[in-house]
Design an enzyme around this catalytic site. Structure first.
Site, PDB file in Angstrom:
ATOM      1  CD1 TRP A  19       0.357   0.331   3.440  1.00 35.98           C
ATOM      2  CD2 TRP A  19      -0.221  -1.566   3.253  1.00 35.98           C
ATOM      3  NE1 TRP A  19       0.597  -0.336   4.403  1.00 35.98           N
ATOM      4  CE2 TRP A  19       0.291  -1.565   4.503  1.00 35.98           C
ATOM      5  CE3 TRP A  19      -0.285  -2.867   2.763  1.00 35.98           C
ATOM      6  CZ2 TRP A  19       1.360  -2.379   5.339  1.00 35.98           C
ATOM      7  CZ3 TRP A  19      -0.127  -4.049   3.589  1.00 35.98           C
ATOM      8  CH2 TRP A  19       0.630  -3.666   4.937  1.00 35.98           C
ATOM      9  CD  GLU A  36      -3.548   3.499   7.956  1.00 37.34           C
ATOM     10  OE1 GLU A  36      -3.899   3.533   9.464  1.00 37.34           O
ATOM     11  OE2 GLU A  36      -2.786   3.113   7.462  1.00 37.34           O
ATOM     12  N   GLY A  80     -10.726 -11.427  10.377  1.00 38.95           N
ATOM     13  CA  GLY A  80     -11.178 -10.745  11.501  1.00 38.95           C
ATOM     14  C   GLY A  80     -11.825  -9.441  11.668  1.00 38.95           C
ATOM     15  CE1 TYR A  81     -11.167  -7.789  17.027  1.00 33.54           C
ATOM     16  CE2 TYR A  81      -9.072  -8.180  15.754  1.00 33.54           C
ATOM     17  CZ  TYR A  81      -9.951  -7.461  17.003  1.00 33.54           C
ATOM     18  OH  TYR A  81      -9.505  -7.947  17.972  1.00 33.54           O
ATOM     19  CE1 TYR A 119      -2.265   5.307  14.611  1.00 35.51           C
ATOM     20  CE2 TYR A 119      -3.781   4.162  12.899  1.00 35.51           C
ATOM     21  CZ  TYR A 119      -3.093   4.068  13.896  1.00 35.51           C
ATOM     22  OH  TYR A 119      -1.946   3.209  13.077  1.00 35.51           O
ATOM     23  CG  ASP A 137       0.663   2.451  15.942  1.00 37.80           C
ATOM     24  OD1 ASP A 137       0.970   3.082  17.203  1.00 37.80           O
ATOM     25  OD2 ASP A 137       0.711   1.710  15.216  1.00 37.80           O
ATOM     26  CB  CYS A 186      19.306   0.193  22.851  1.00 39.39           C
ATOM     27  SG  CYS A 186      16.890  -0.025  23.996  1.00 39.39           S
TER      28      CYS A 186
END
Length: 212
Positions: A19, A36, A80-81, A119, A137, A186
């Site tokens: 994308w 998104e 899902g969702y 968001y 996020d 790090c």
């Protein structure tokens, strides 16, 4: 400054994602809003094959608006969702019928579309219109909280850049690949000298070495 360092890292390390296409591409609006919606509560690696298959079967926002819901849900199967798919379908029809297939530049107008909250609205406005916005996020919240040892709810004033869309993606990418929840990398971090978390962890490690 902070923005330059993060963007420099991003330019050299960003993942190639389907994308992420040219700003000049006619498919920019479609690819961004589809990705998104898919990325809400779902990891990038899971979304990639679904996204590729979806745009192969439904190649444009107009095609999406004309598709029936059963087809969209079938393409979404396993991701899902499913309310996301239904909201995306509704939003595509509104965008085609009322906005000529163009995502609104206004935050309030964009948020009024089904399935788009703060968001997603911030992400789209930054990515498509280069507006100075930061989308918070989990990855970005972790990066900021470690950098400043505090919860930062409105961090846009902490950054200065003309590449606002790239900065949004750079922060998310940085949190996913470097400033990870466990075992952050790090030693590879280009902003560790600015980081409160790194400074405190370095002191702890130094004290441990002294004790040994």
């Amino acid at each position: 400054n902070l923005s330059k360092k993060i963007l420099s890292w991003y330019d050299n390390n960003k993942r190639i994602l389907p994308w992420r296409i040219s700003q000049k591409s006619k498919k920019k609006h479609y690819y961004r809003i589809l990705s998104e919606f898919m990325l809400q509560q779902t990891q990038v690696k899971t979304v990639i094959p679904y996204f590729k298959n979806f745009v192969h079967k439904v190649p444009s926002l107009k095609a999406l608006s004309k598709s029936n819901e059963k087809k969209i849900l079938k393409l979404w199967e396993g991701l899902g969702y499913y309310s996301r798919a239904k909201n995306l379908h509704k939003t595509s029809r509104i965008l085609i019928n009322k906005h000529k297939g163009i995502i609104p530049e206004n935050f309030t107008e964009l948020k009024a579309l089904p399935g788009i909250g703060d968001y997603t609205a911030n992400v789209l406005l930054a990515l498509i219109y280069n507006q100075p916005r930061i989308a918070i996020d989990g990855n970005v919240r972790r990066v900021l909280s470690r950098l400043f040892k505090a919860n930062v709810e409105d961090p846009i004033n902490l950054f200065e850049t003309k590449r606002n869309g790239d900065l949004v993606e750079a922060l998310m990418e940085f949190g996913a690949l470097i400033c990870k929840p466990k075992n952050p990398r790090c030693n590879e971090c280009e902003i560790k000298k600015m980081c409160a978390y790194y400074a405190s962890e370095s002191k702890i490690q130094f004290k441990r070495k002294i004790k040994i």
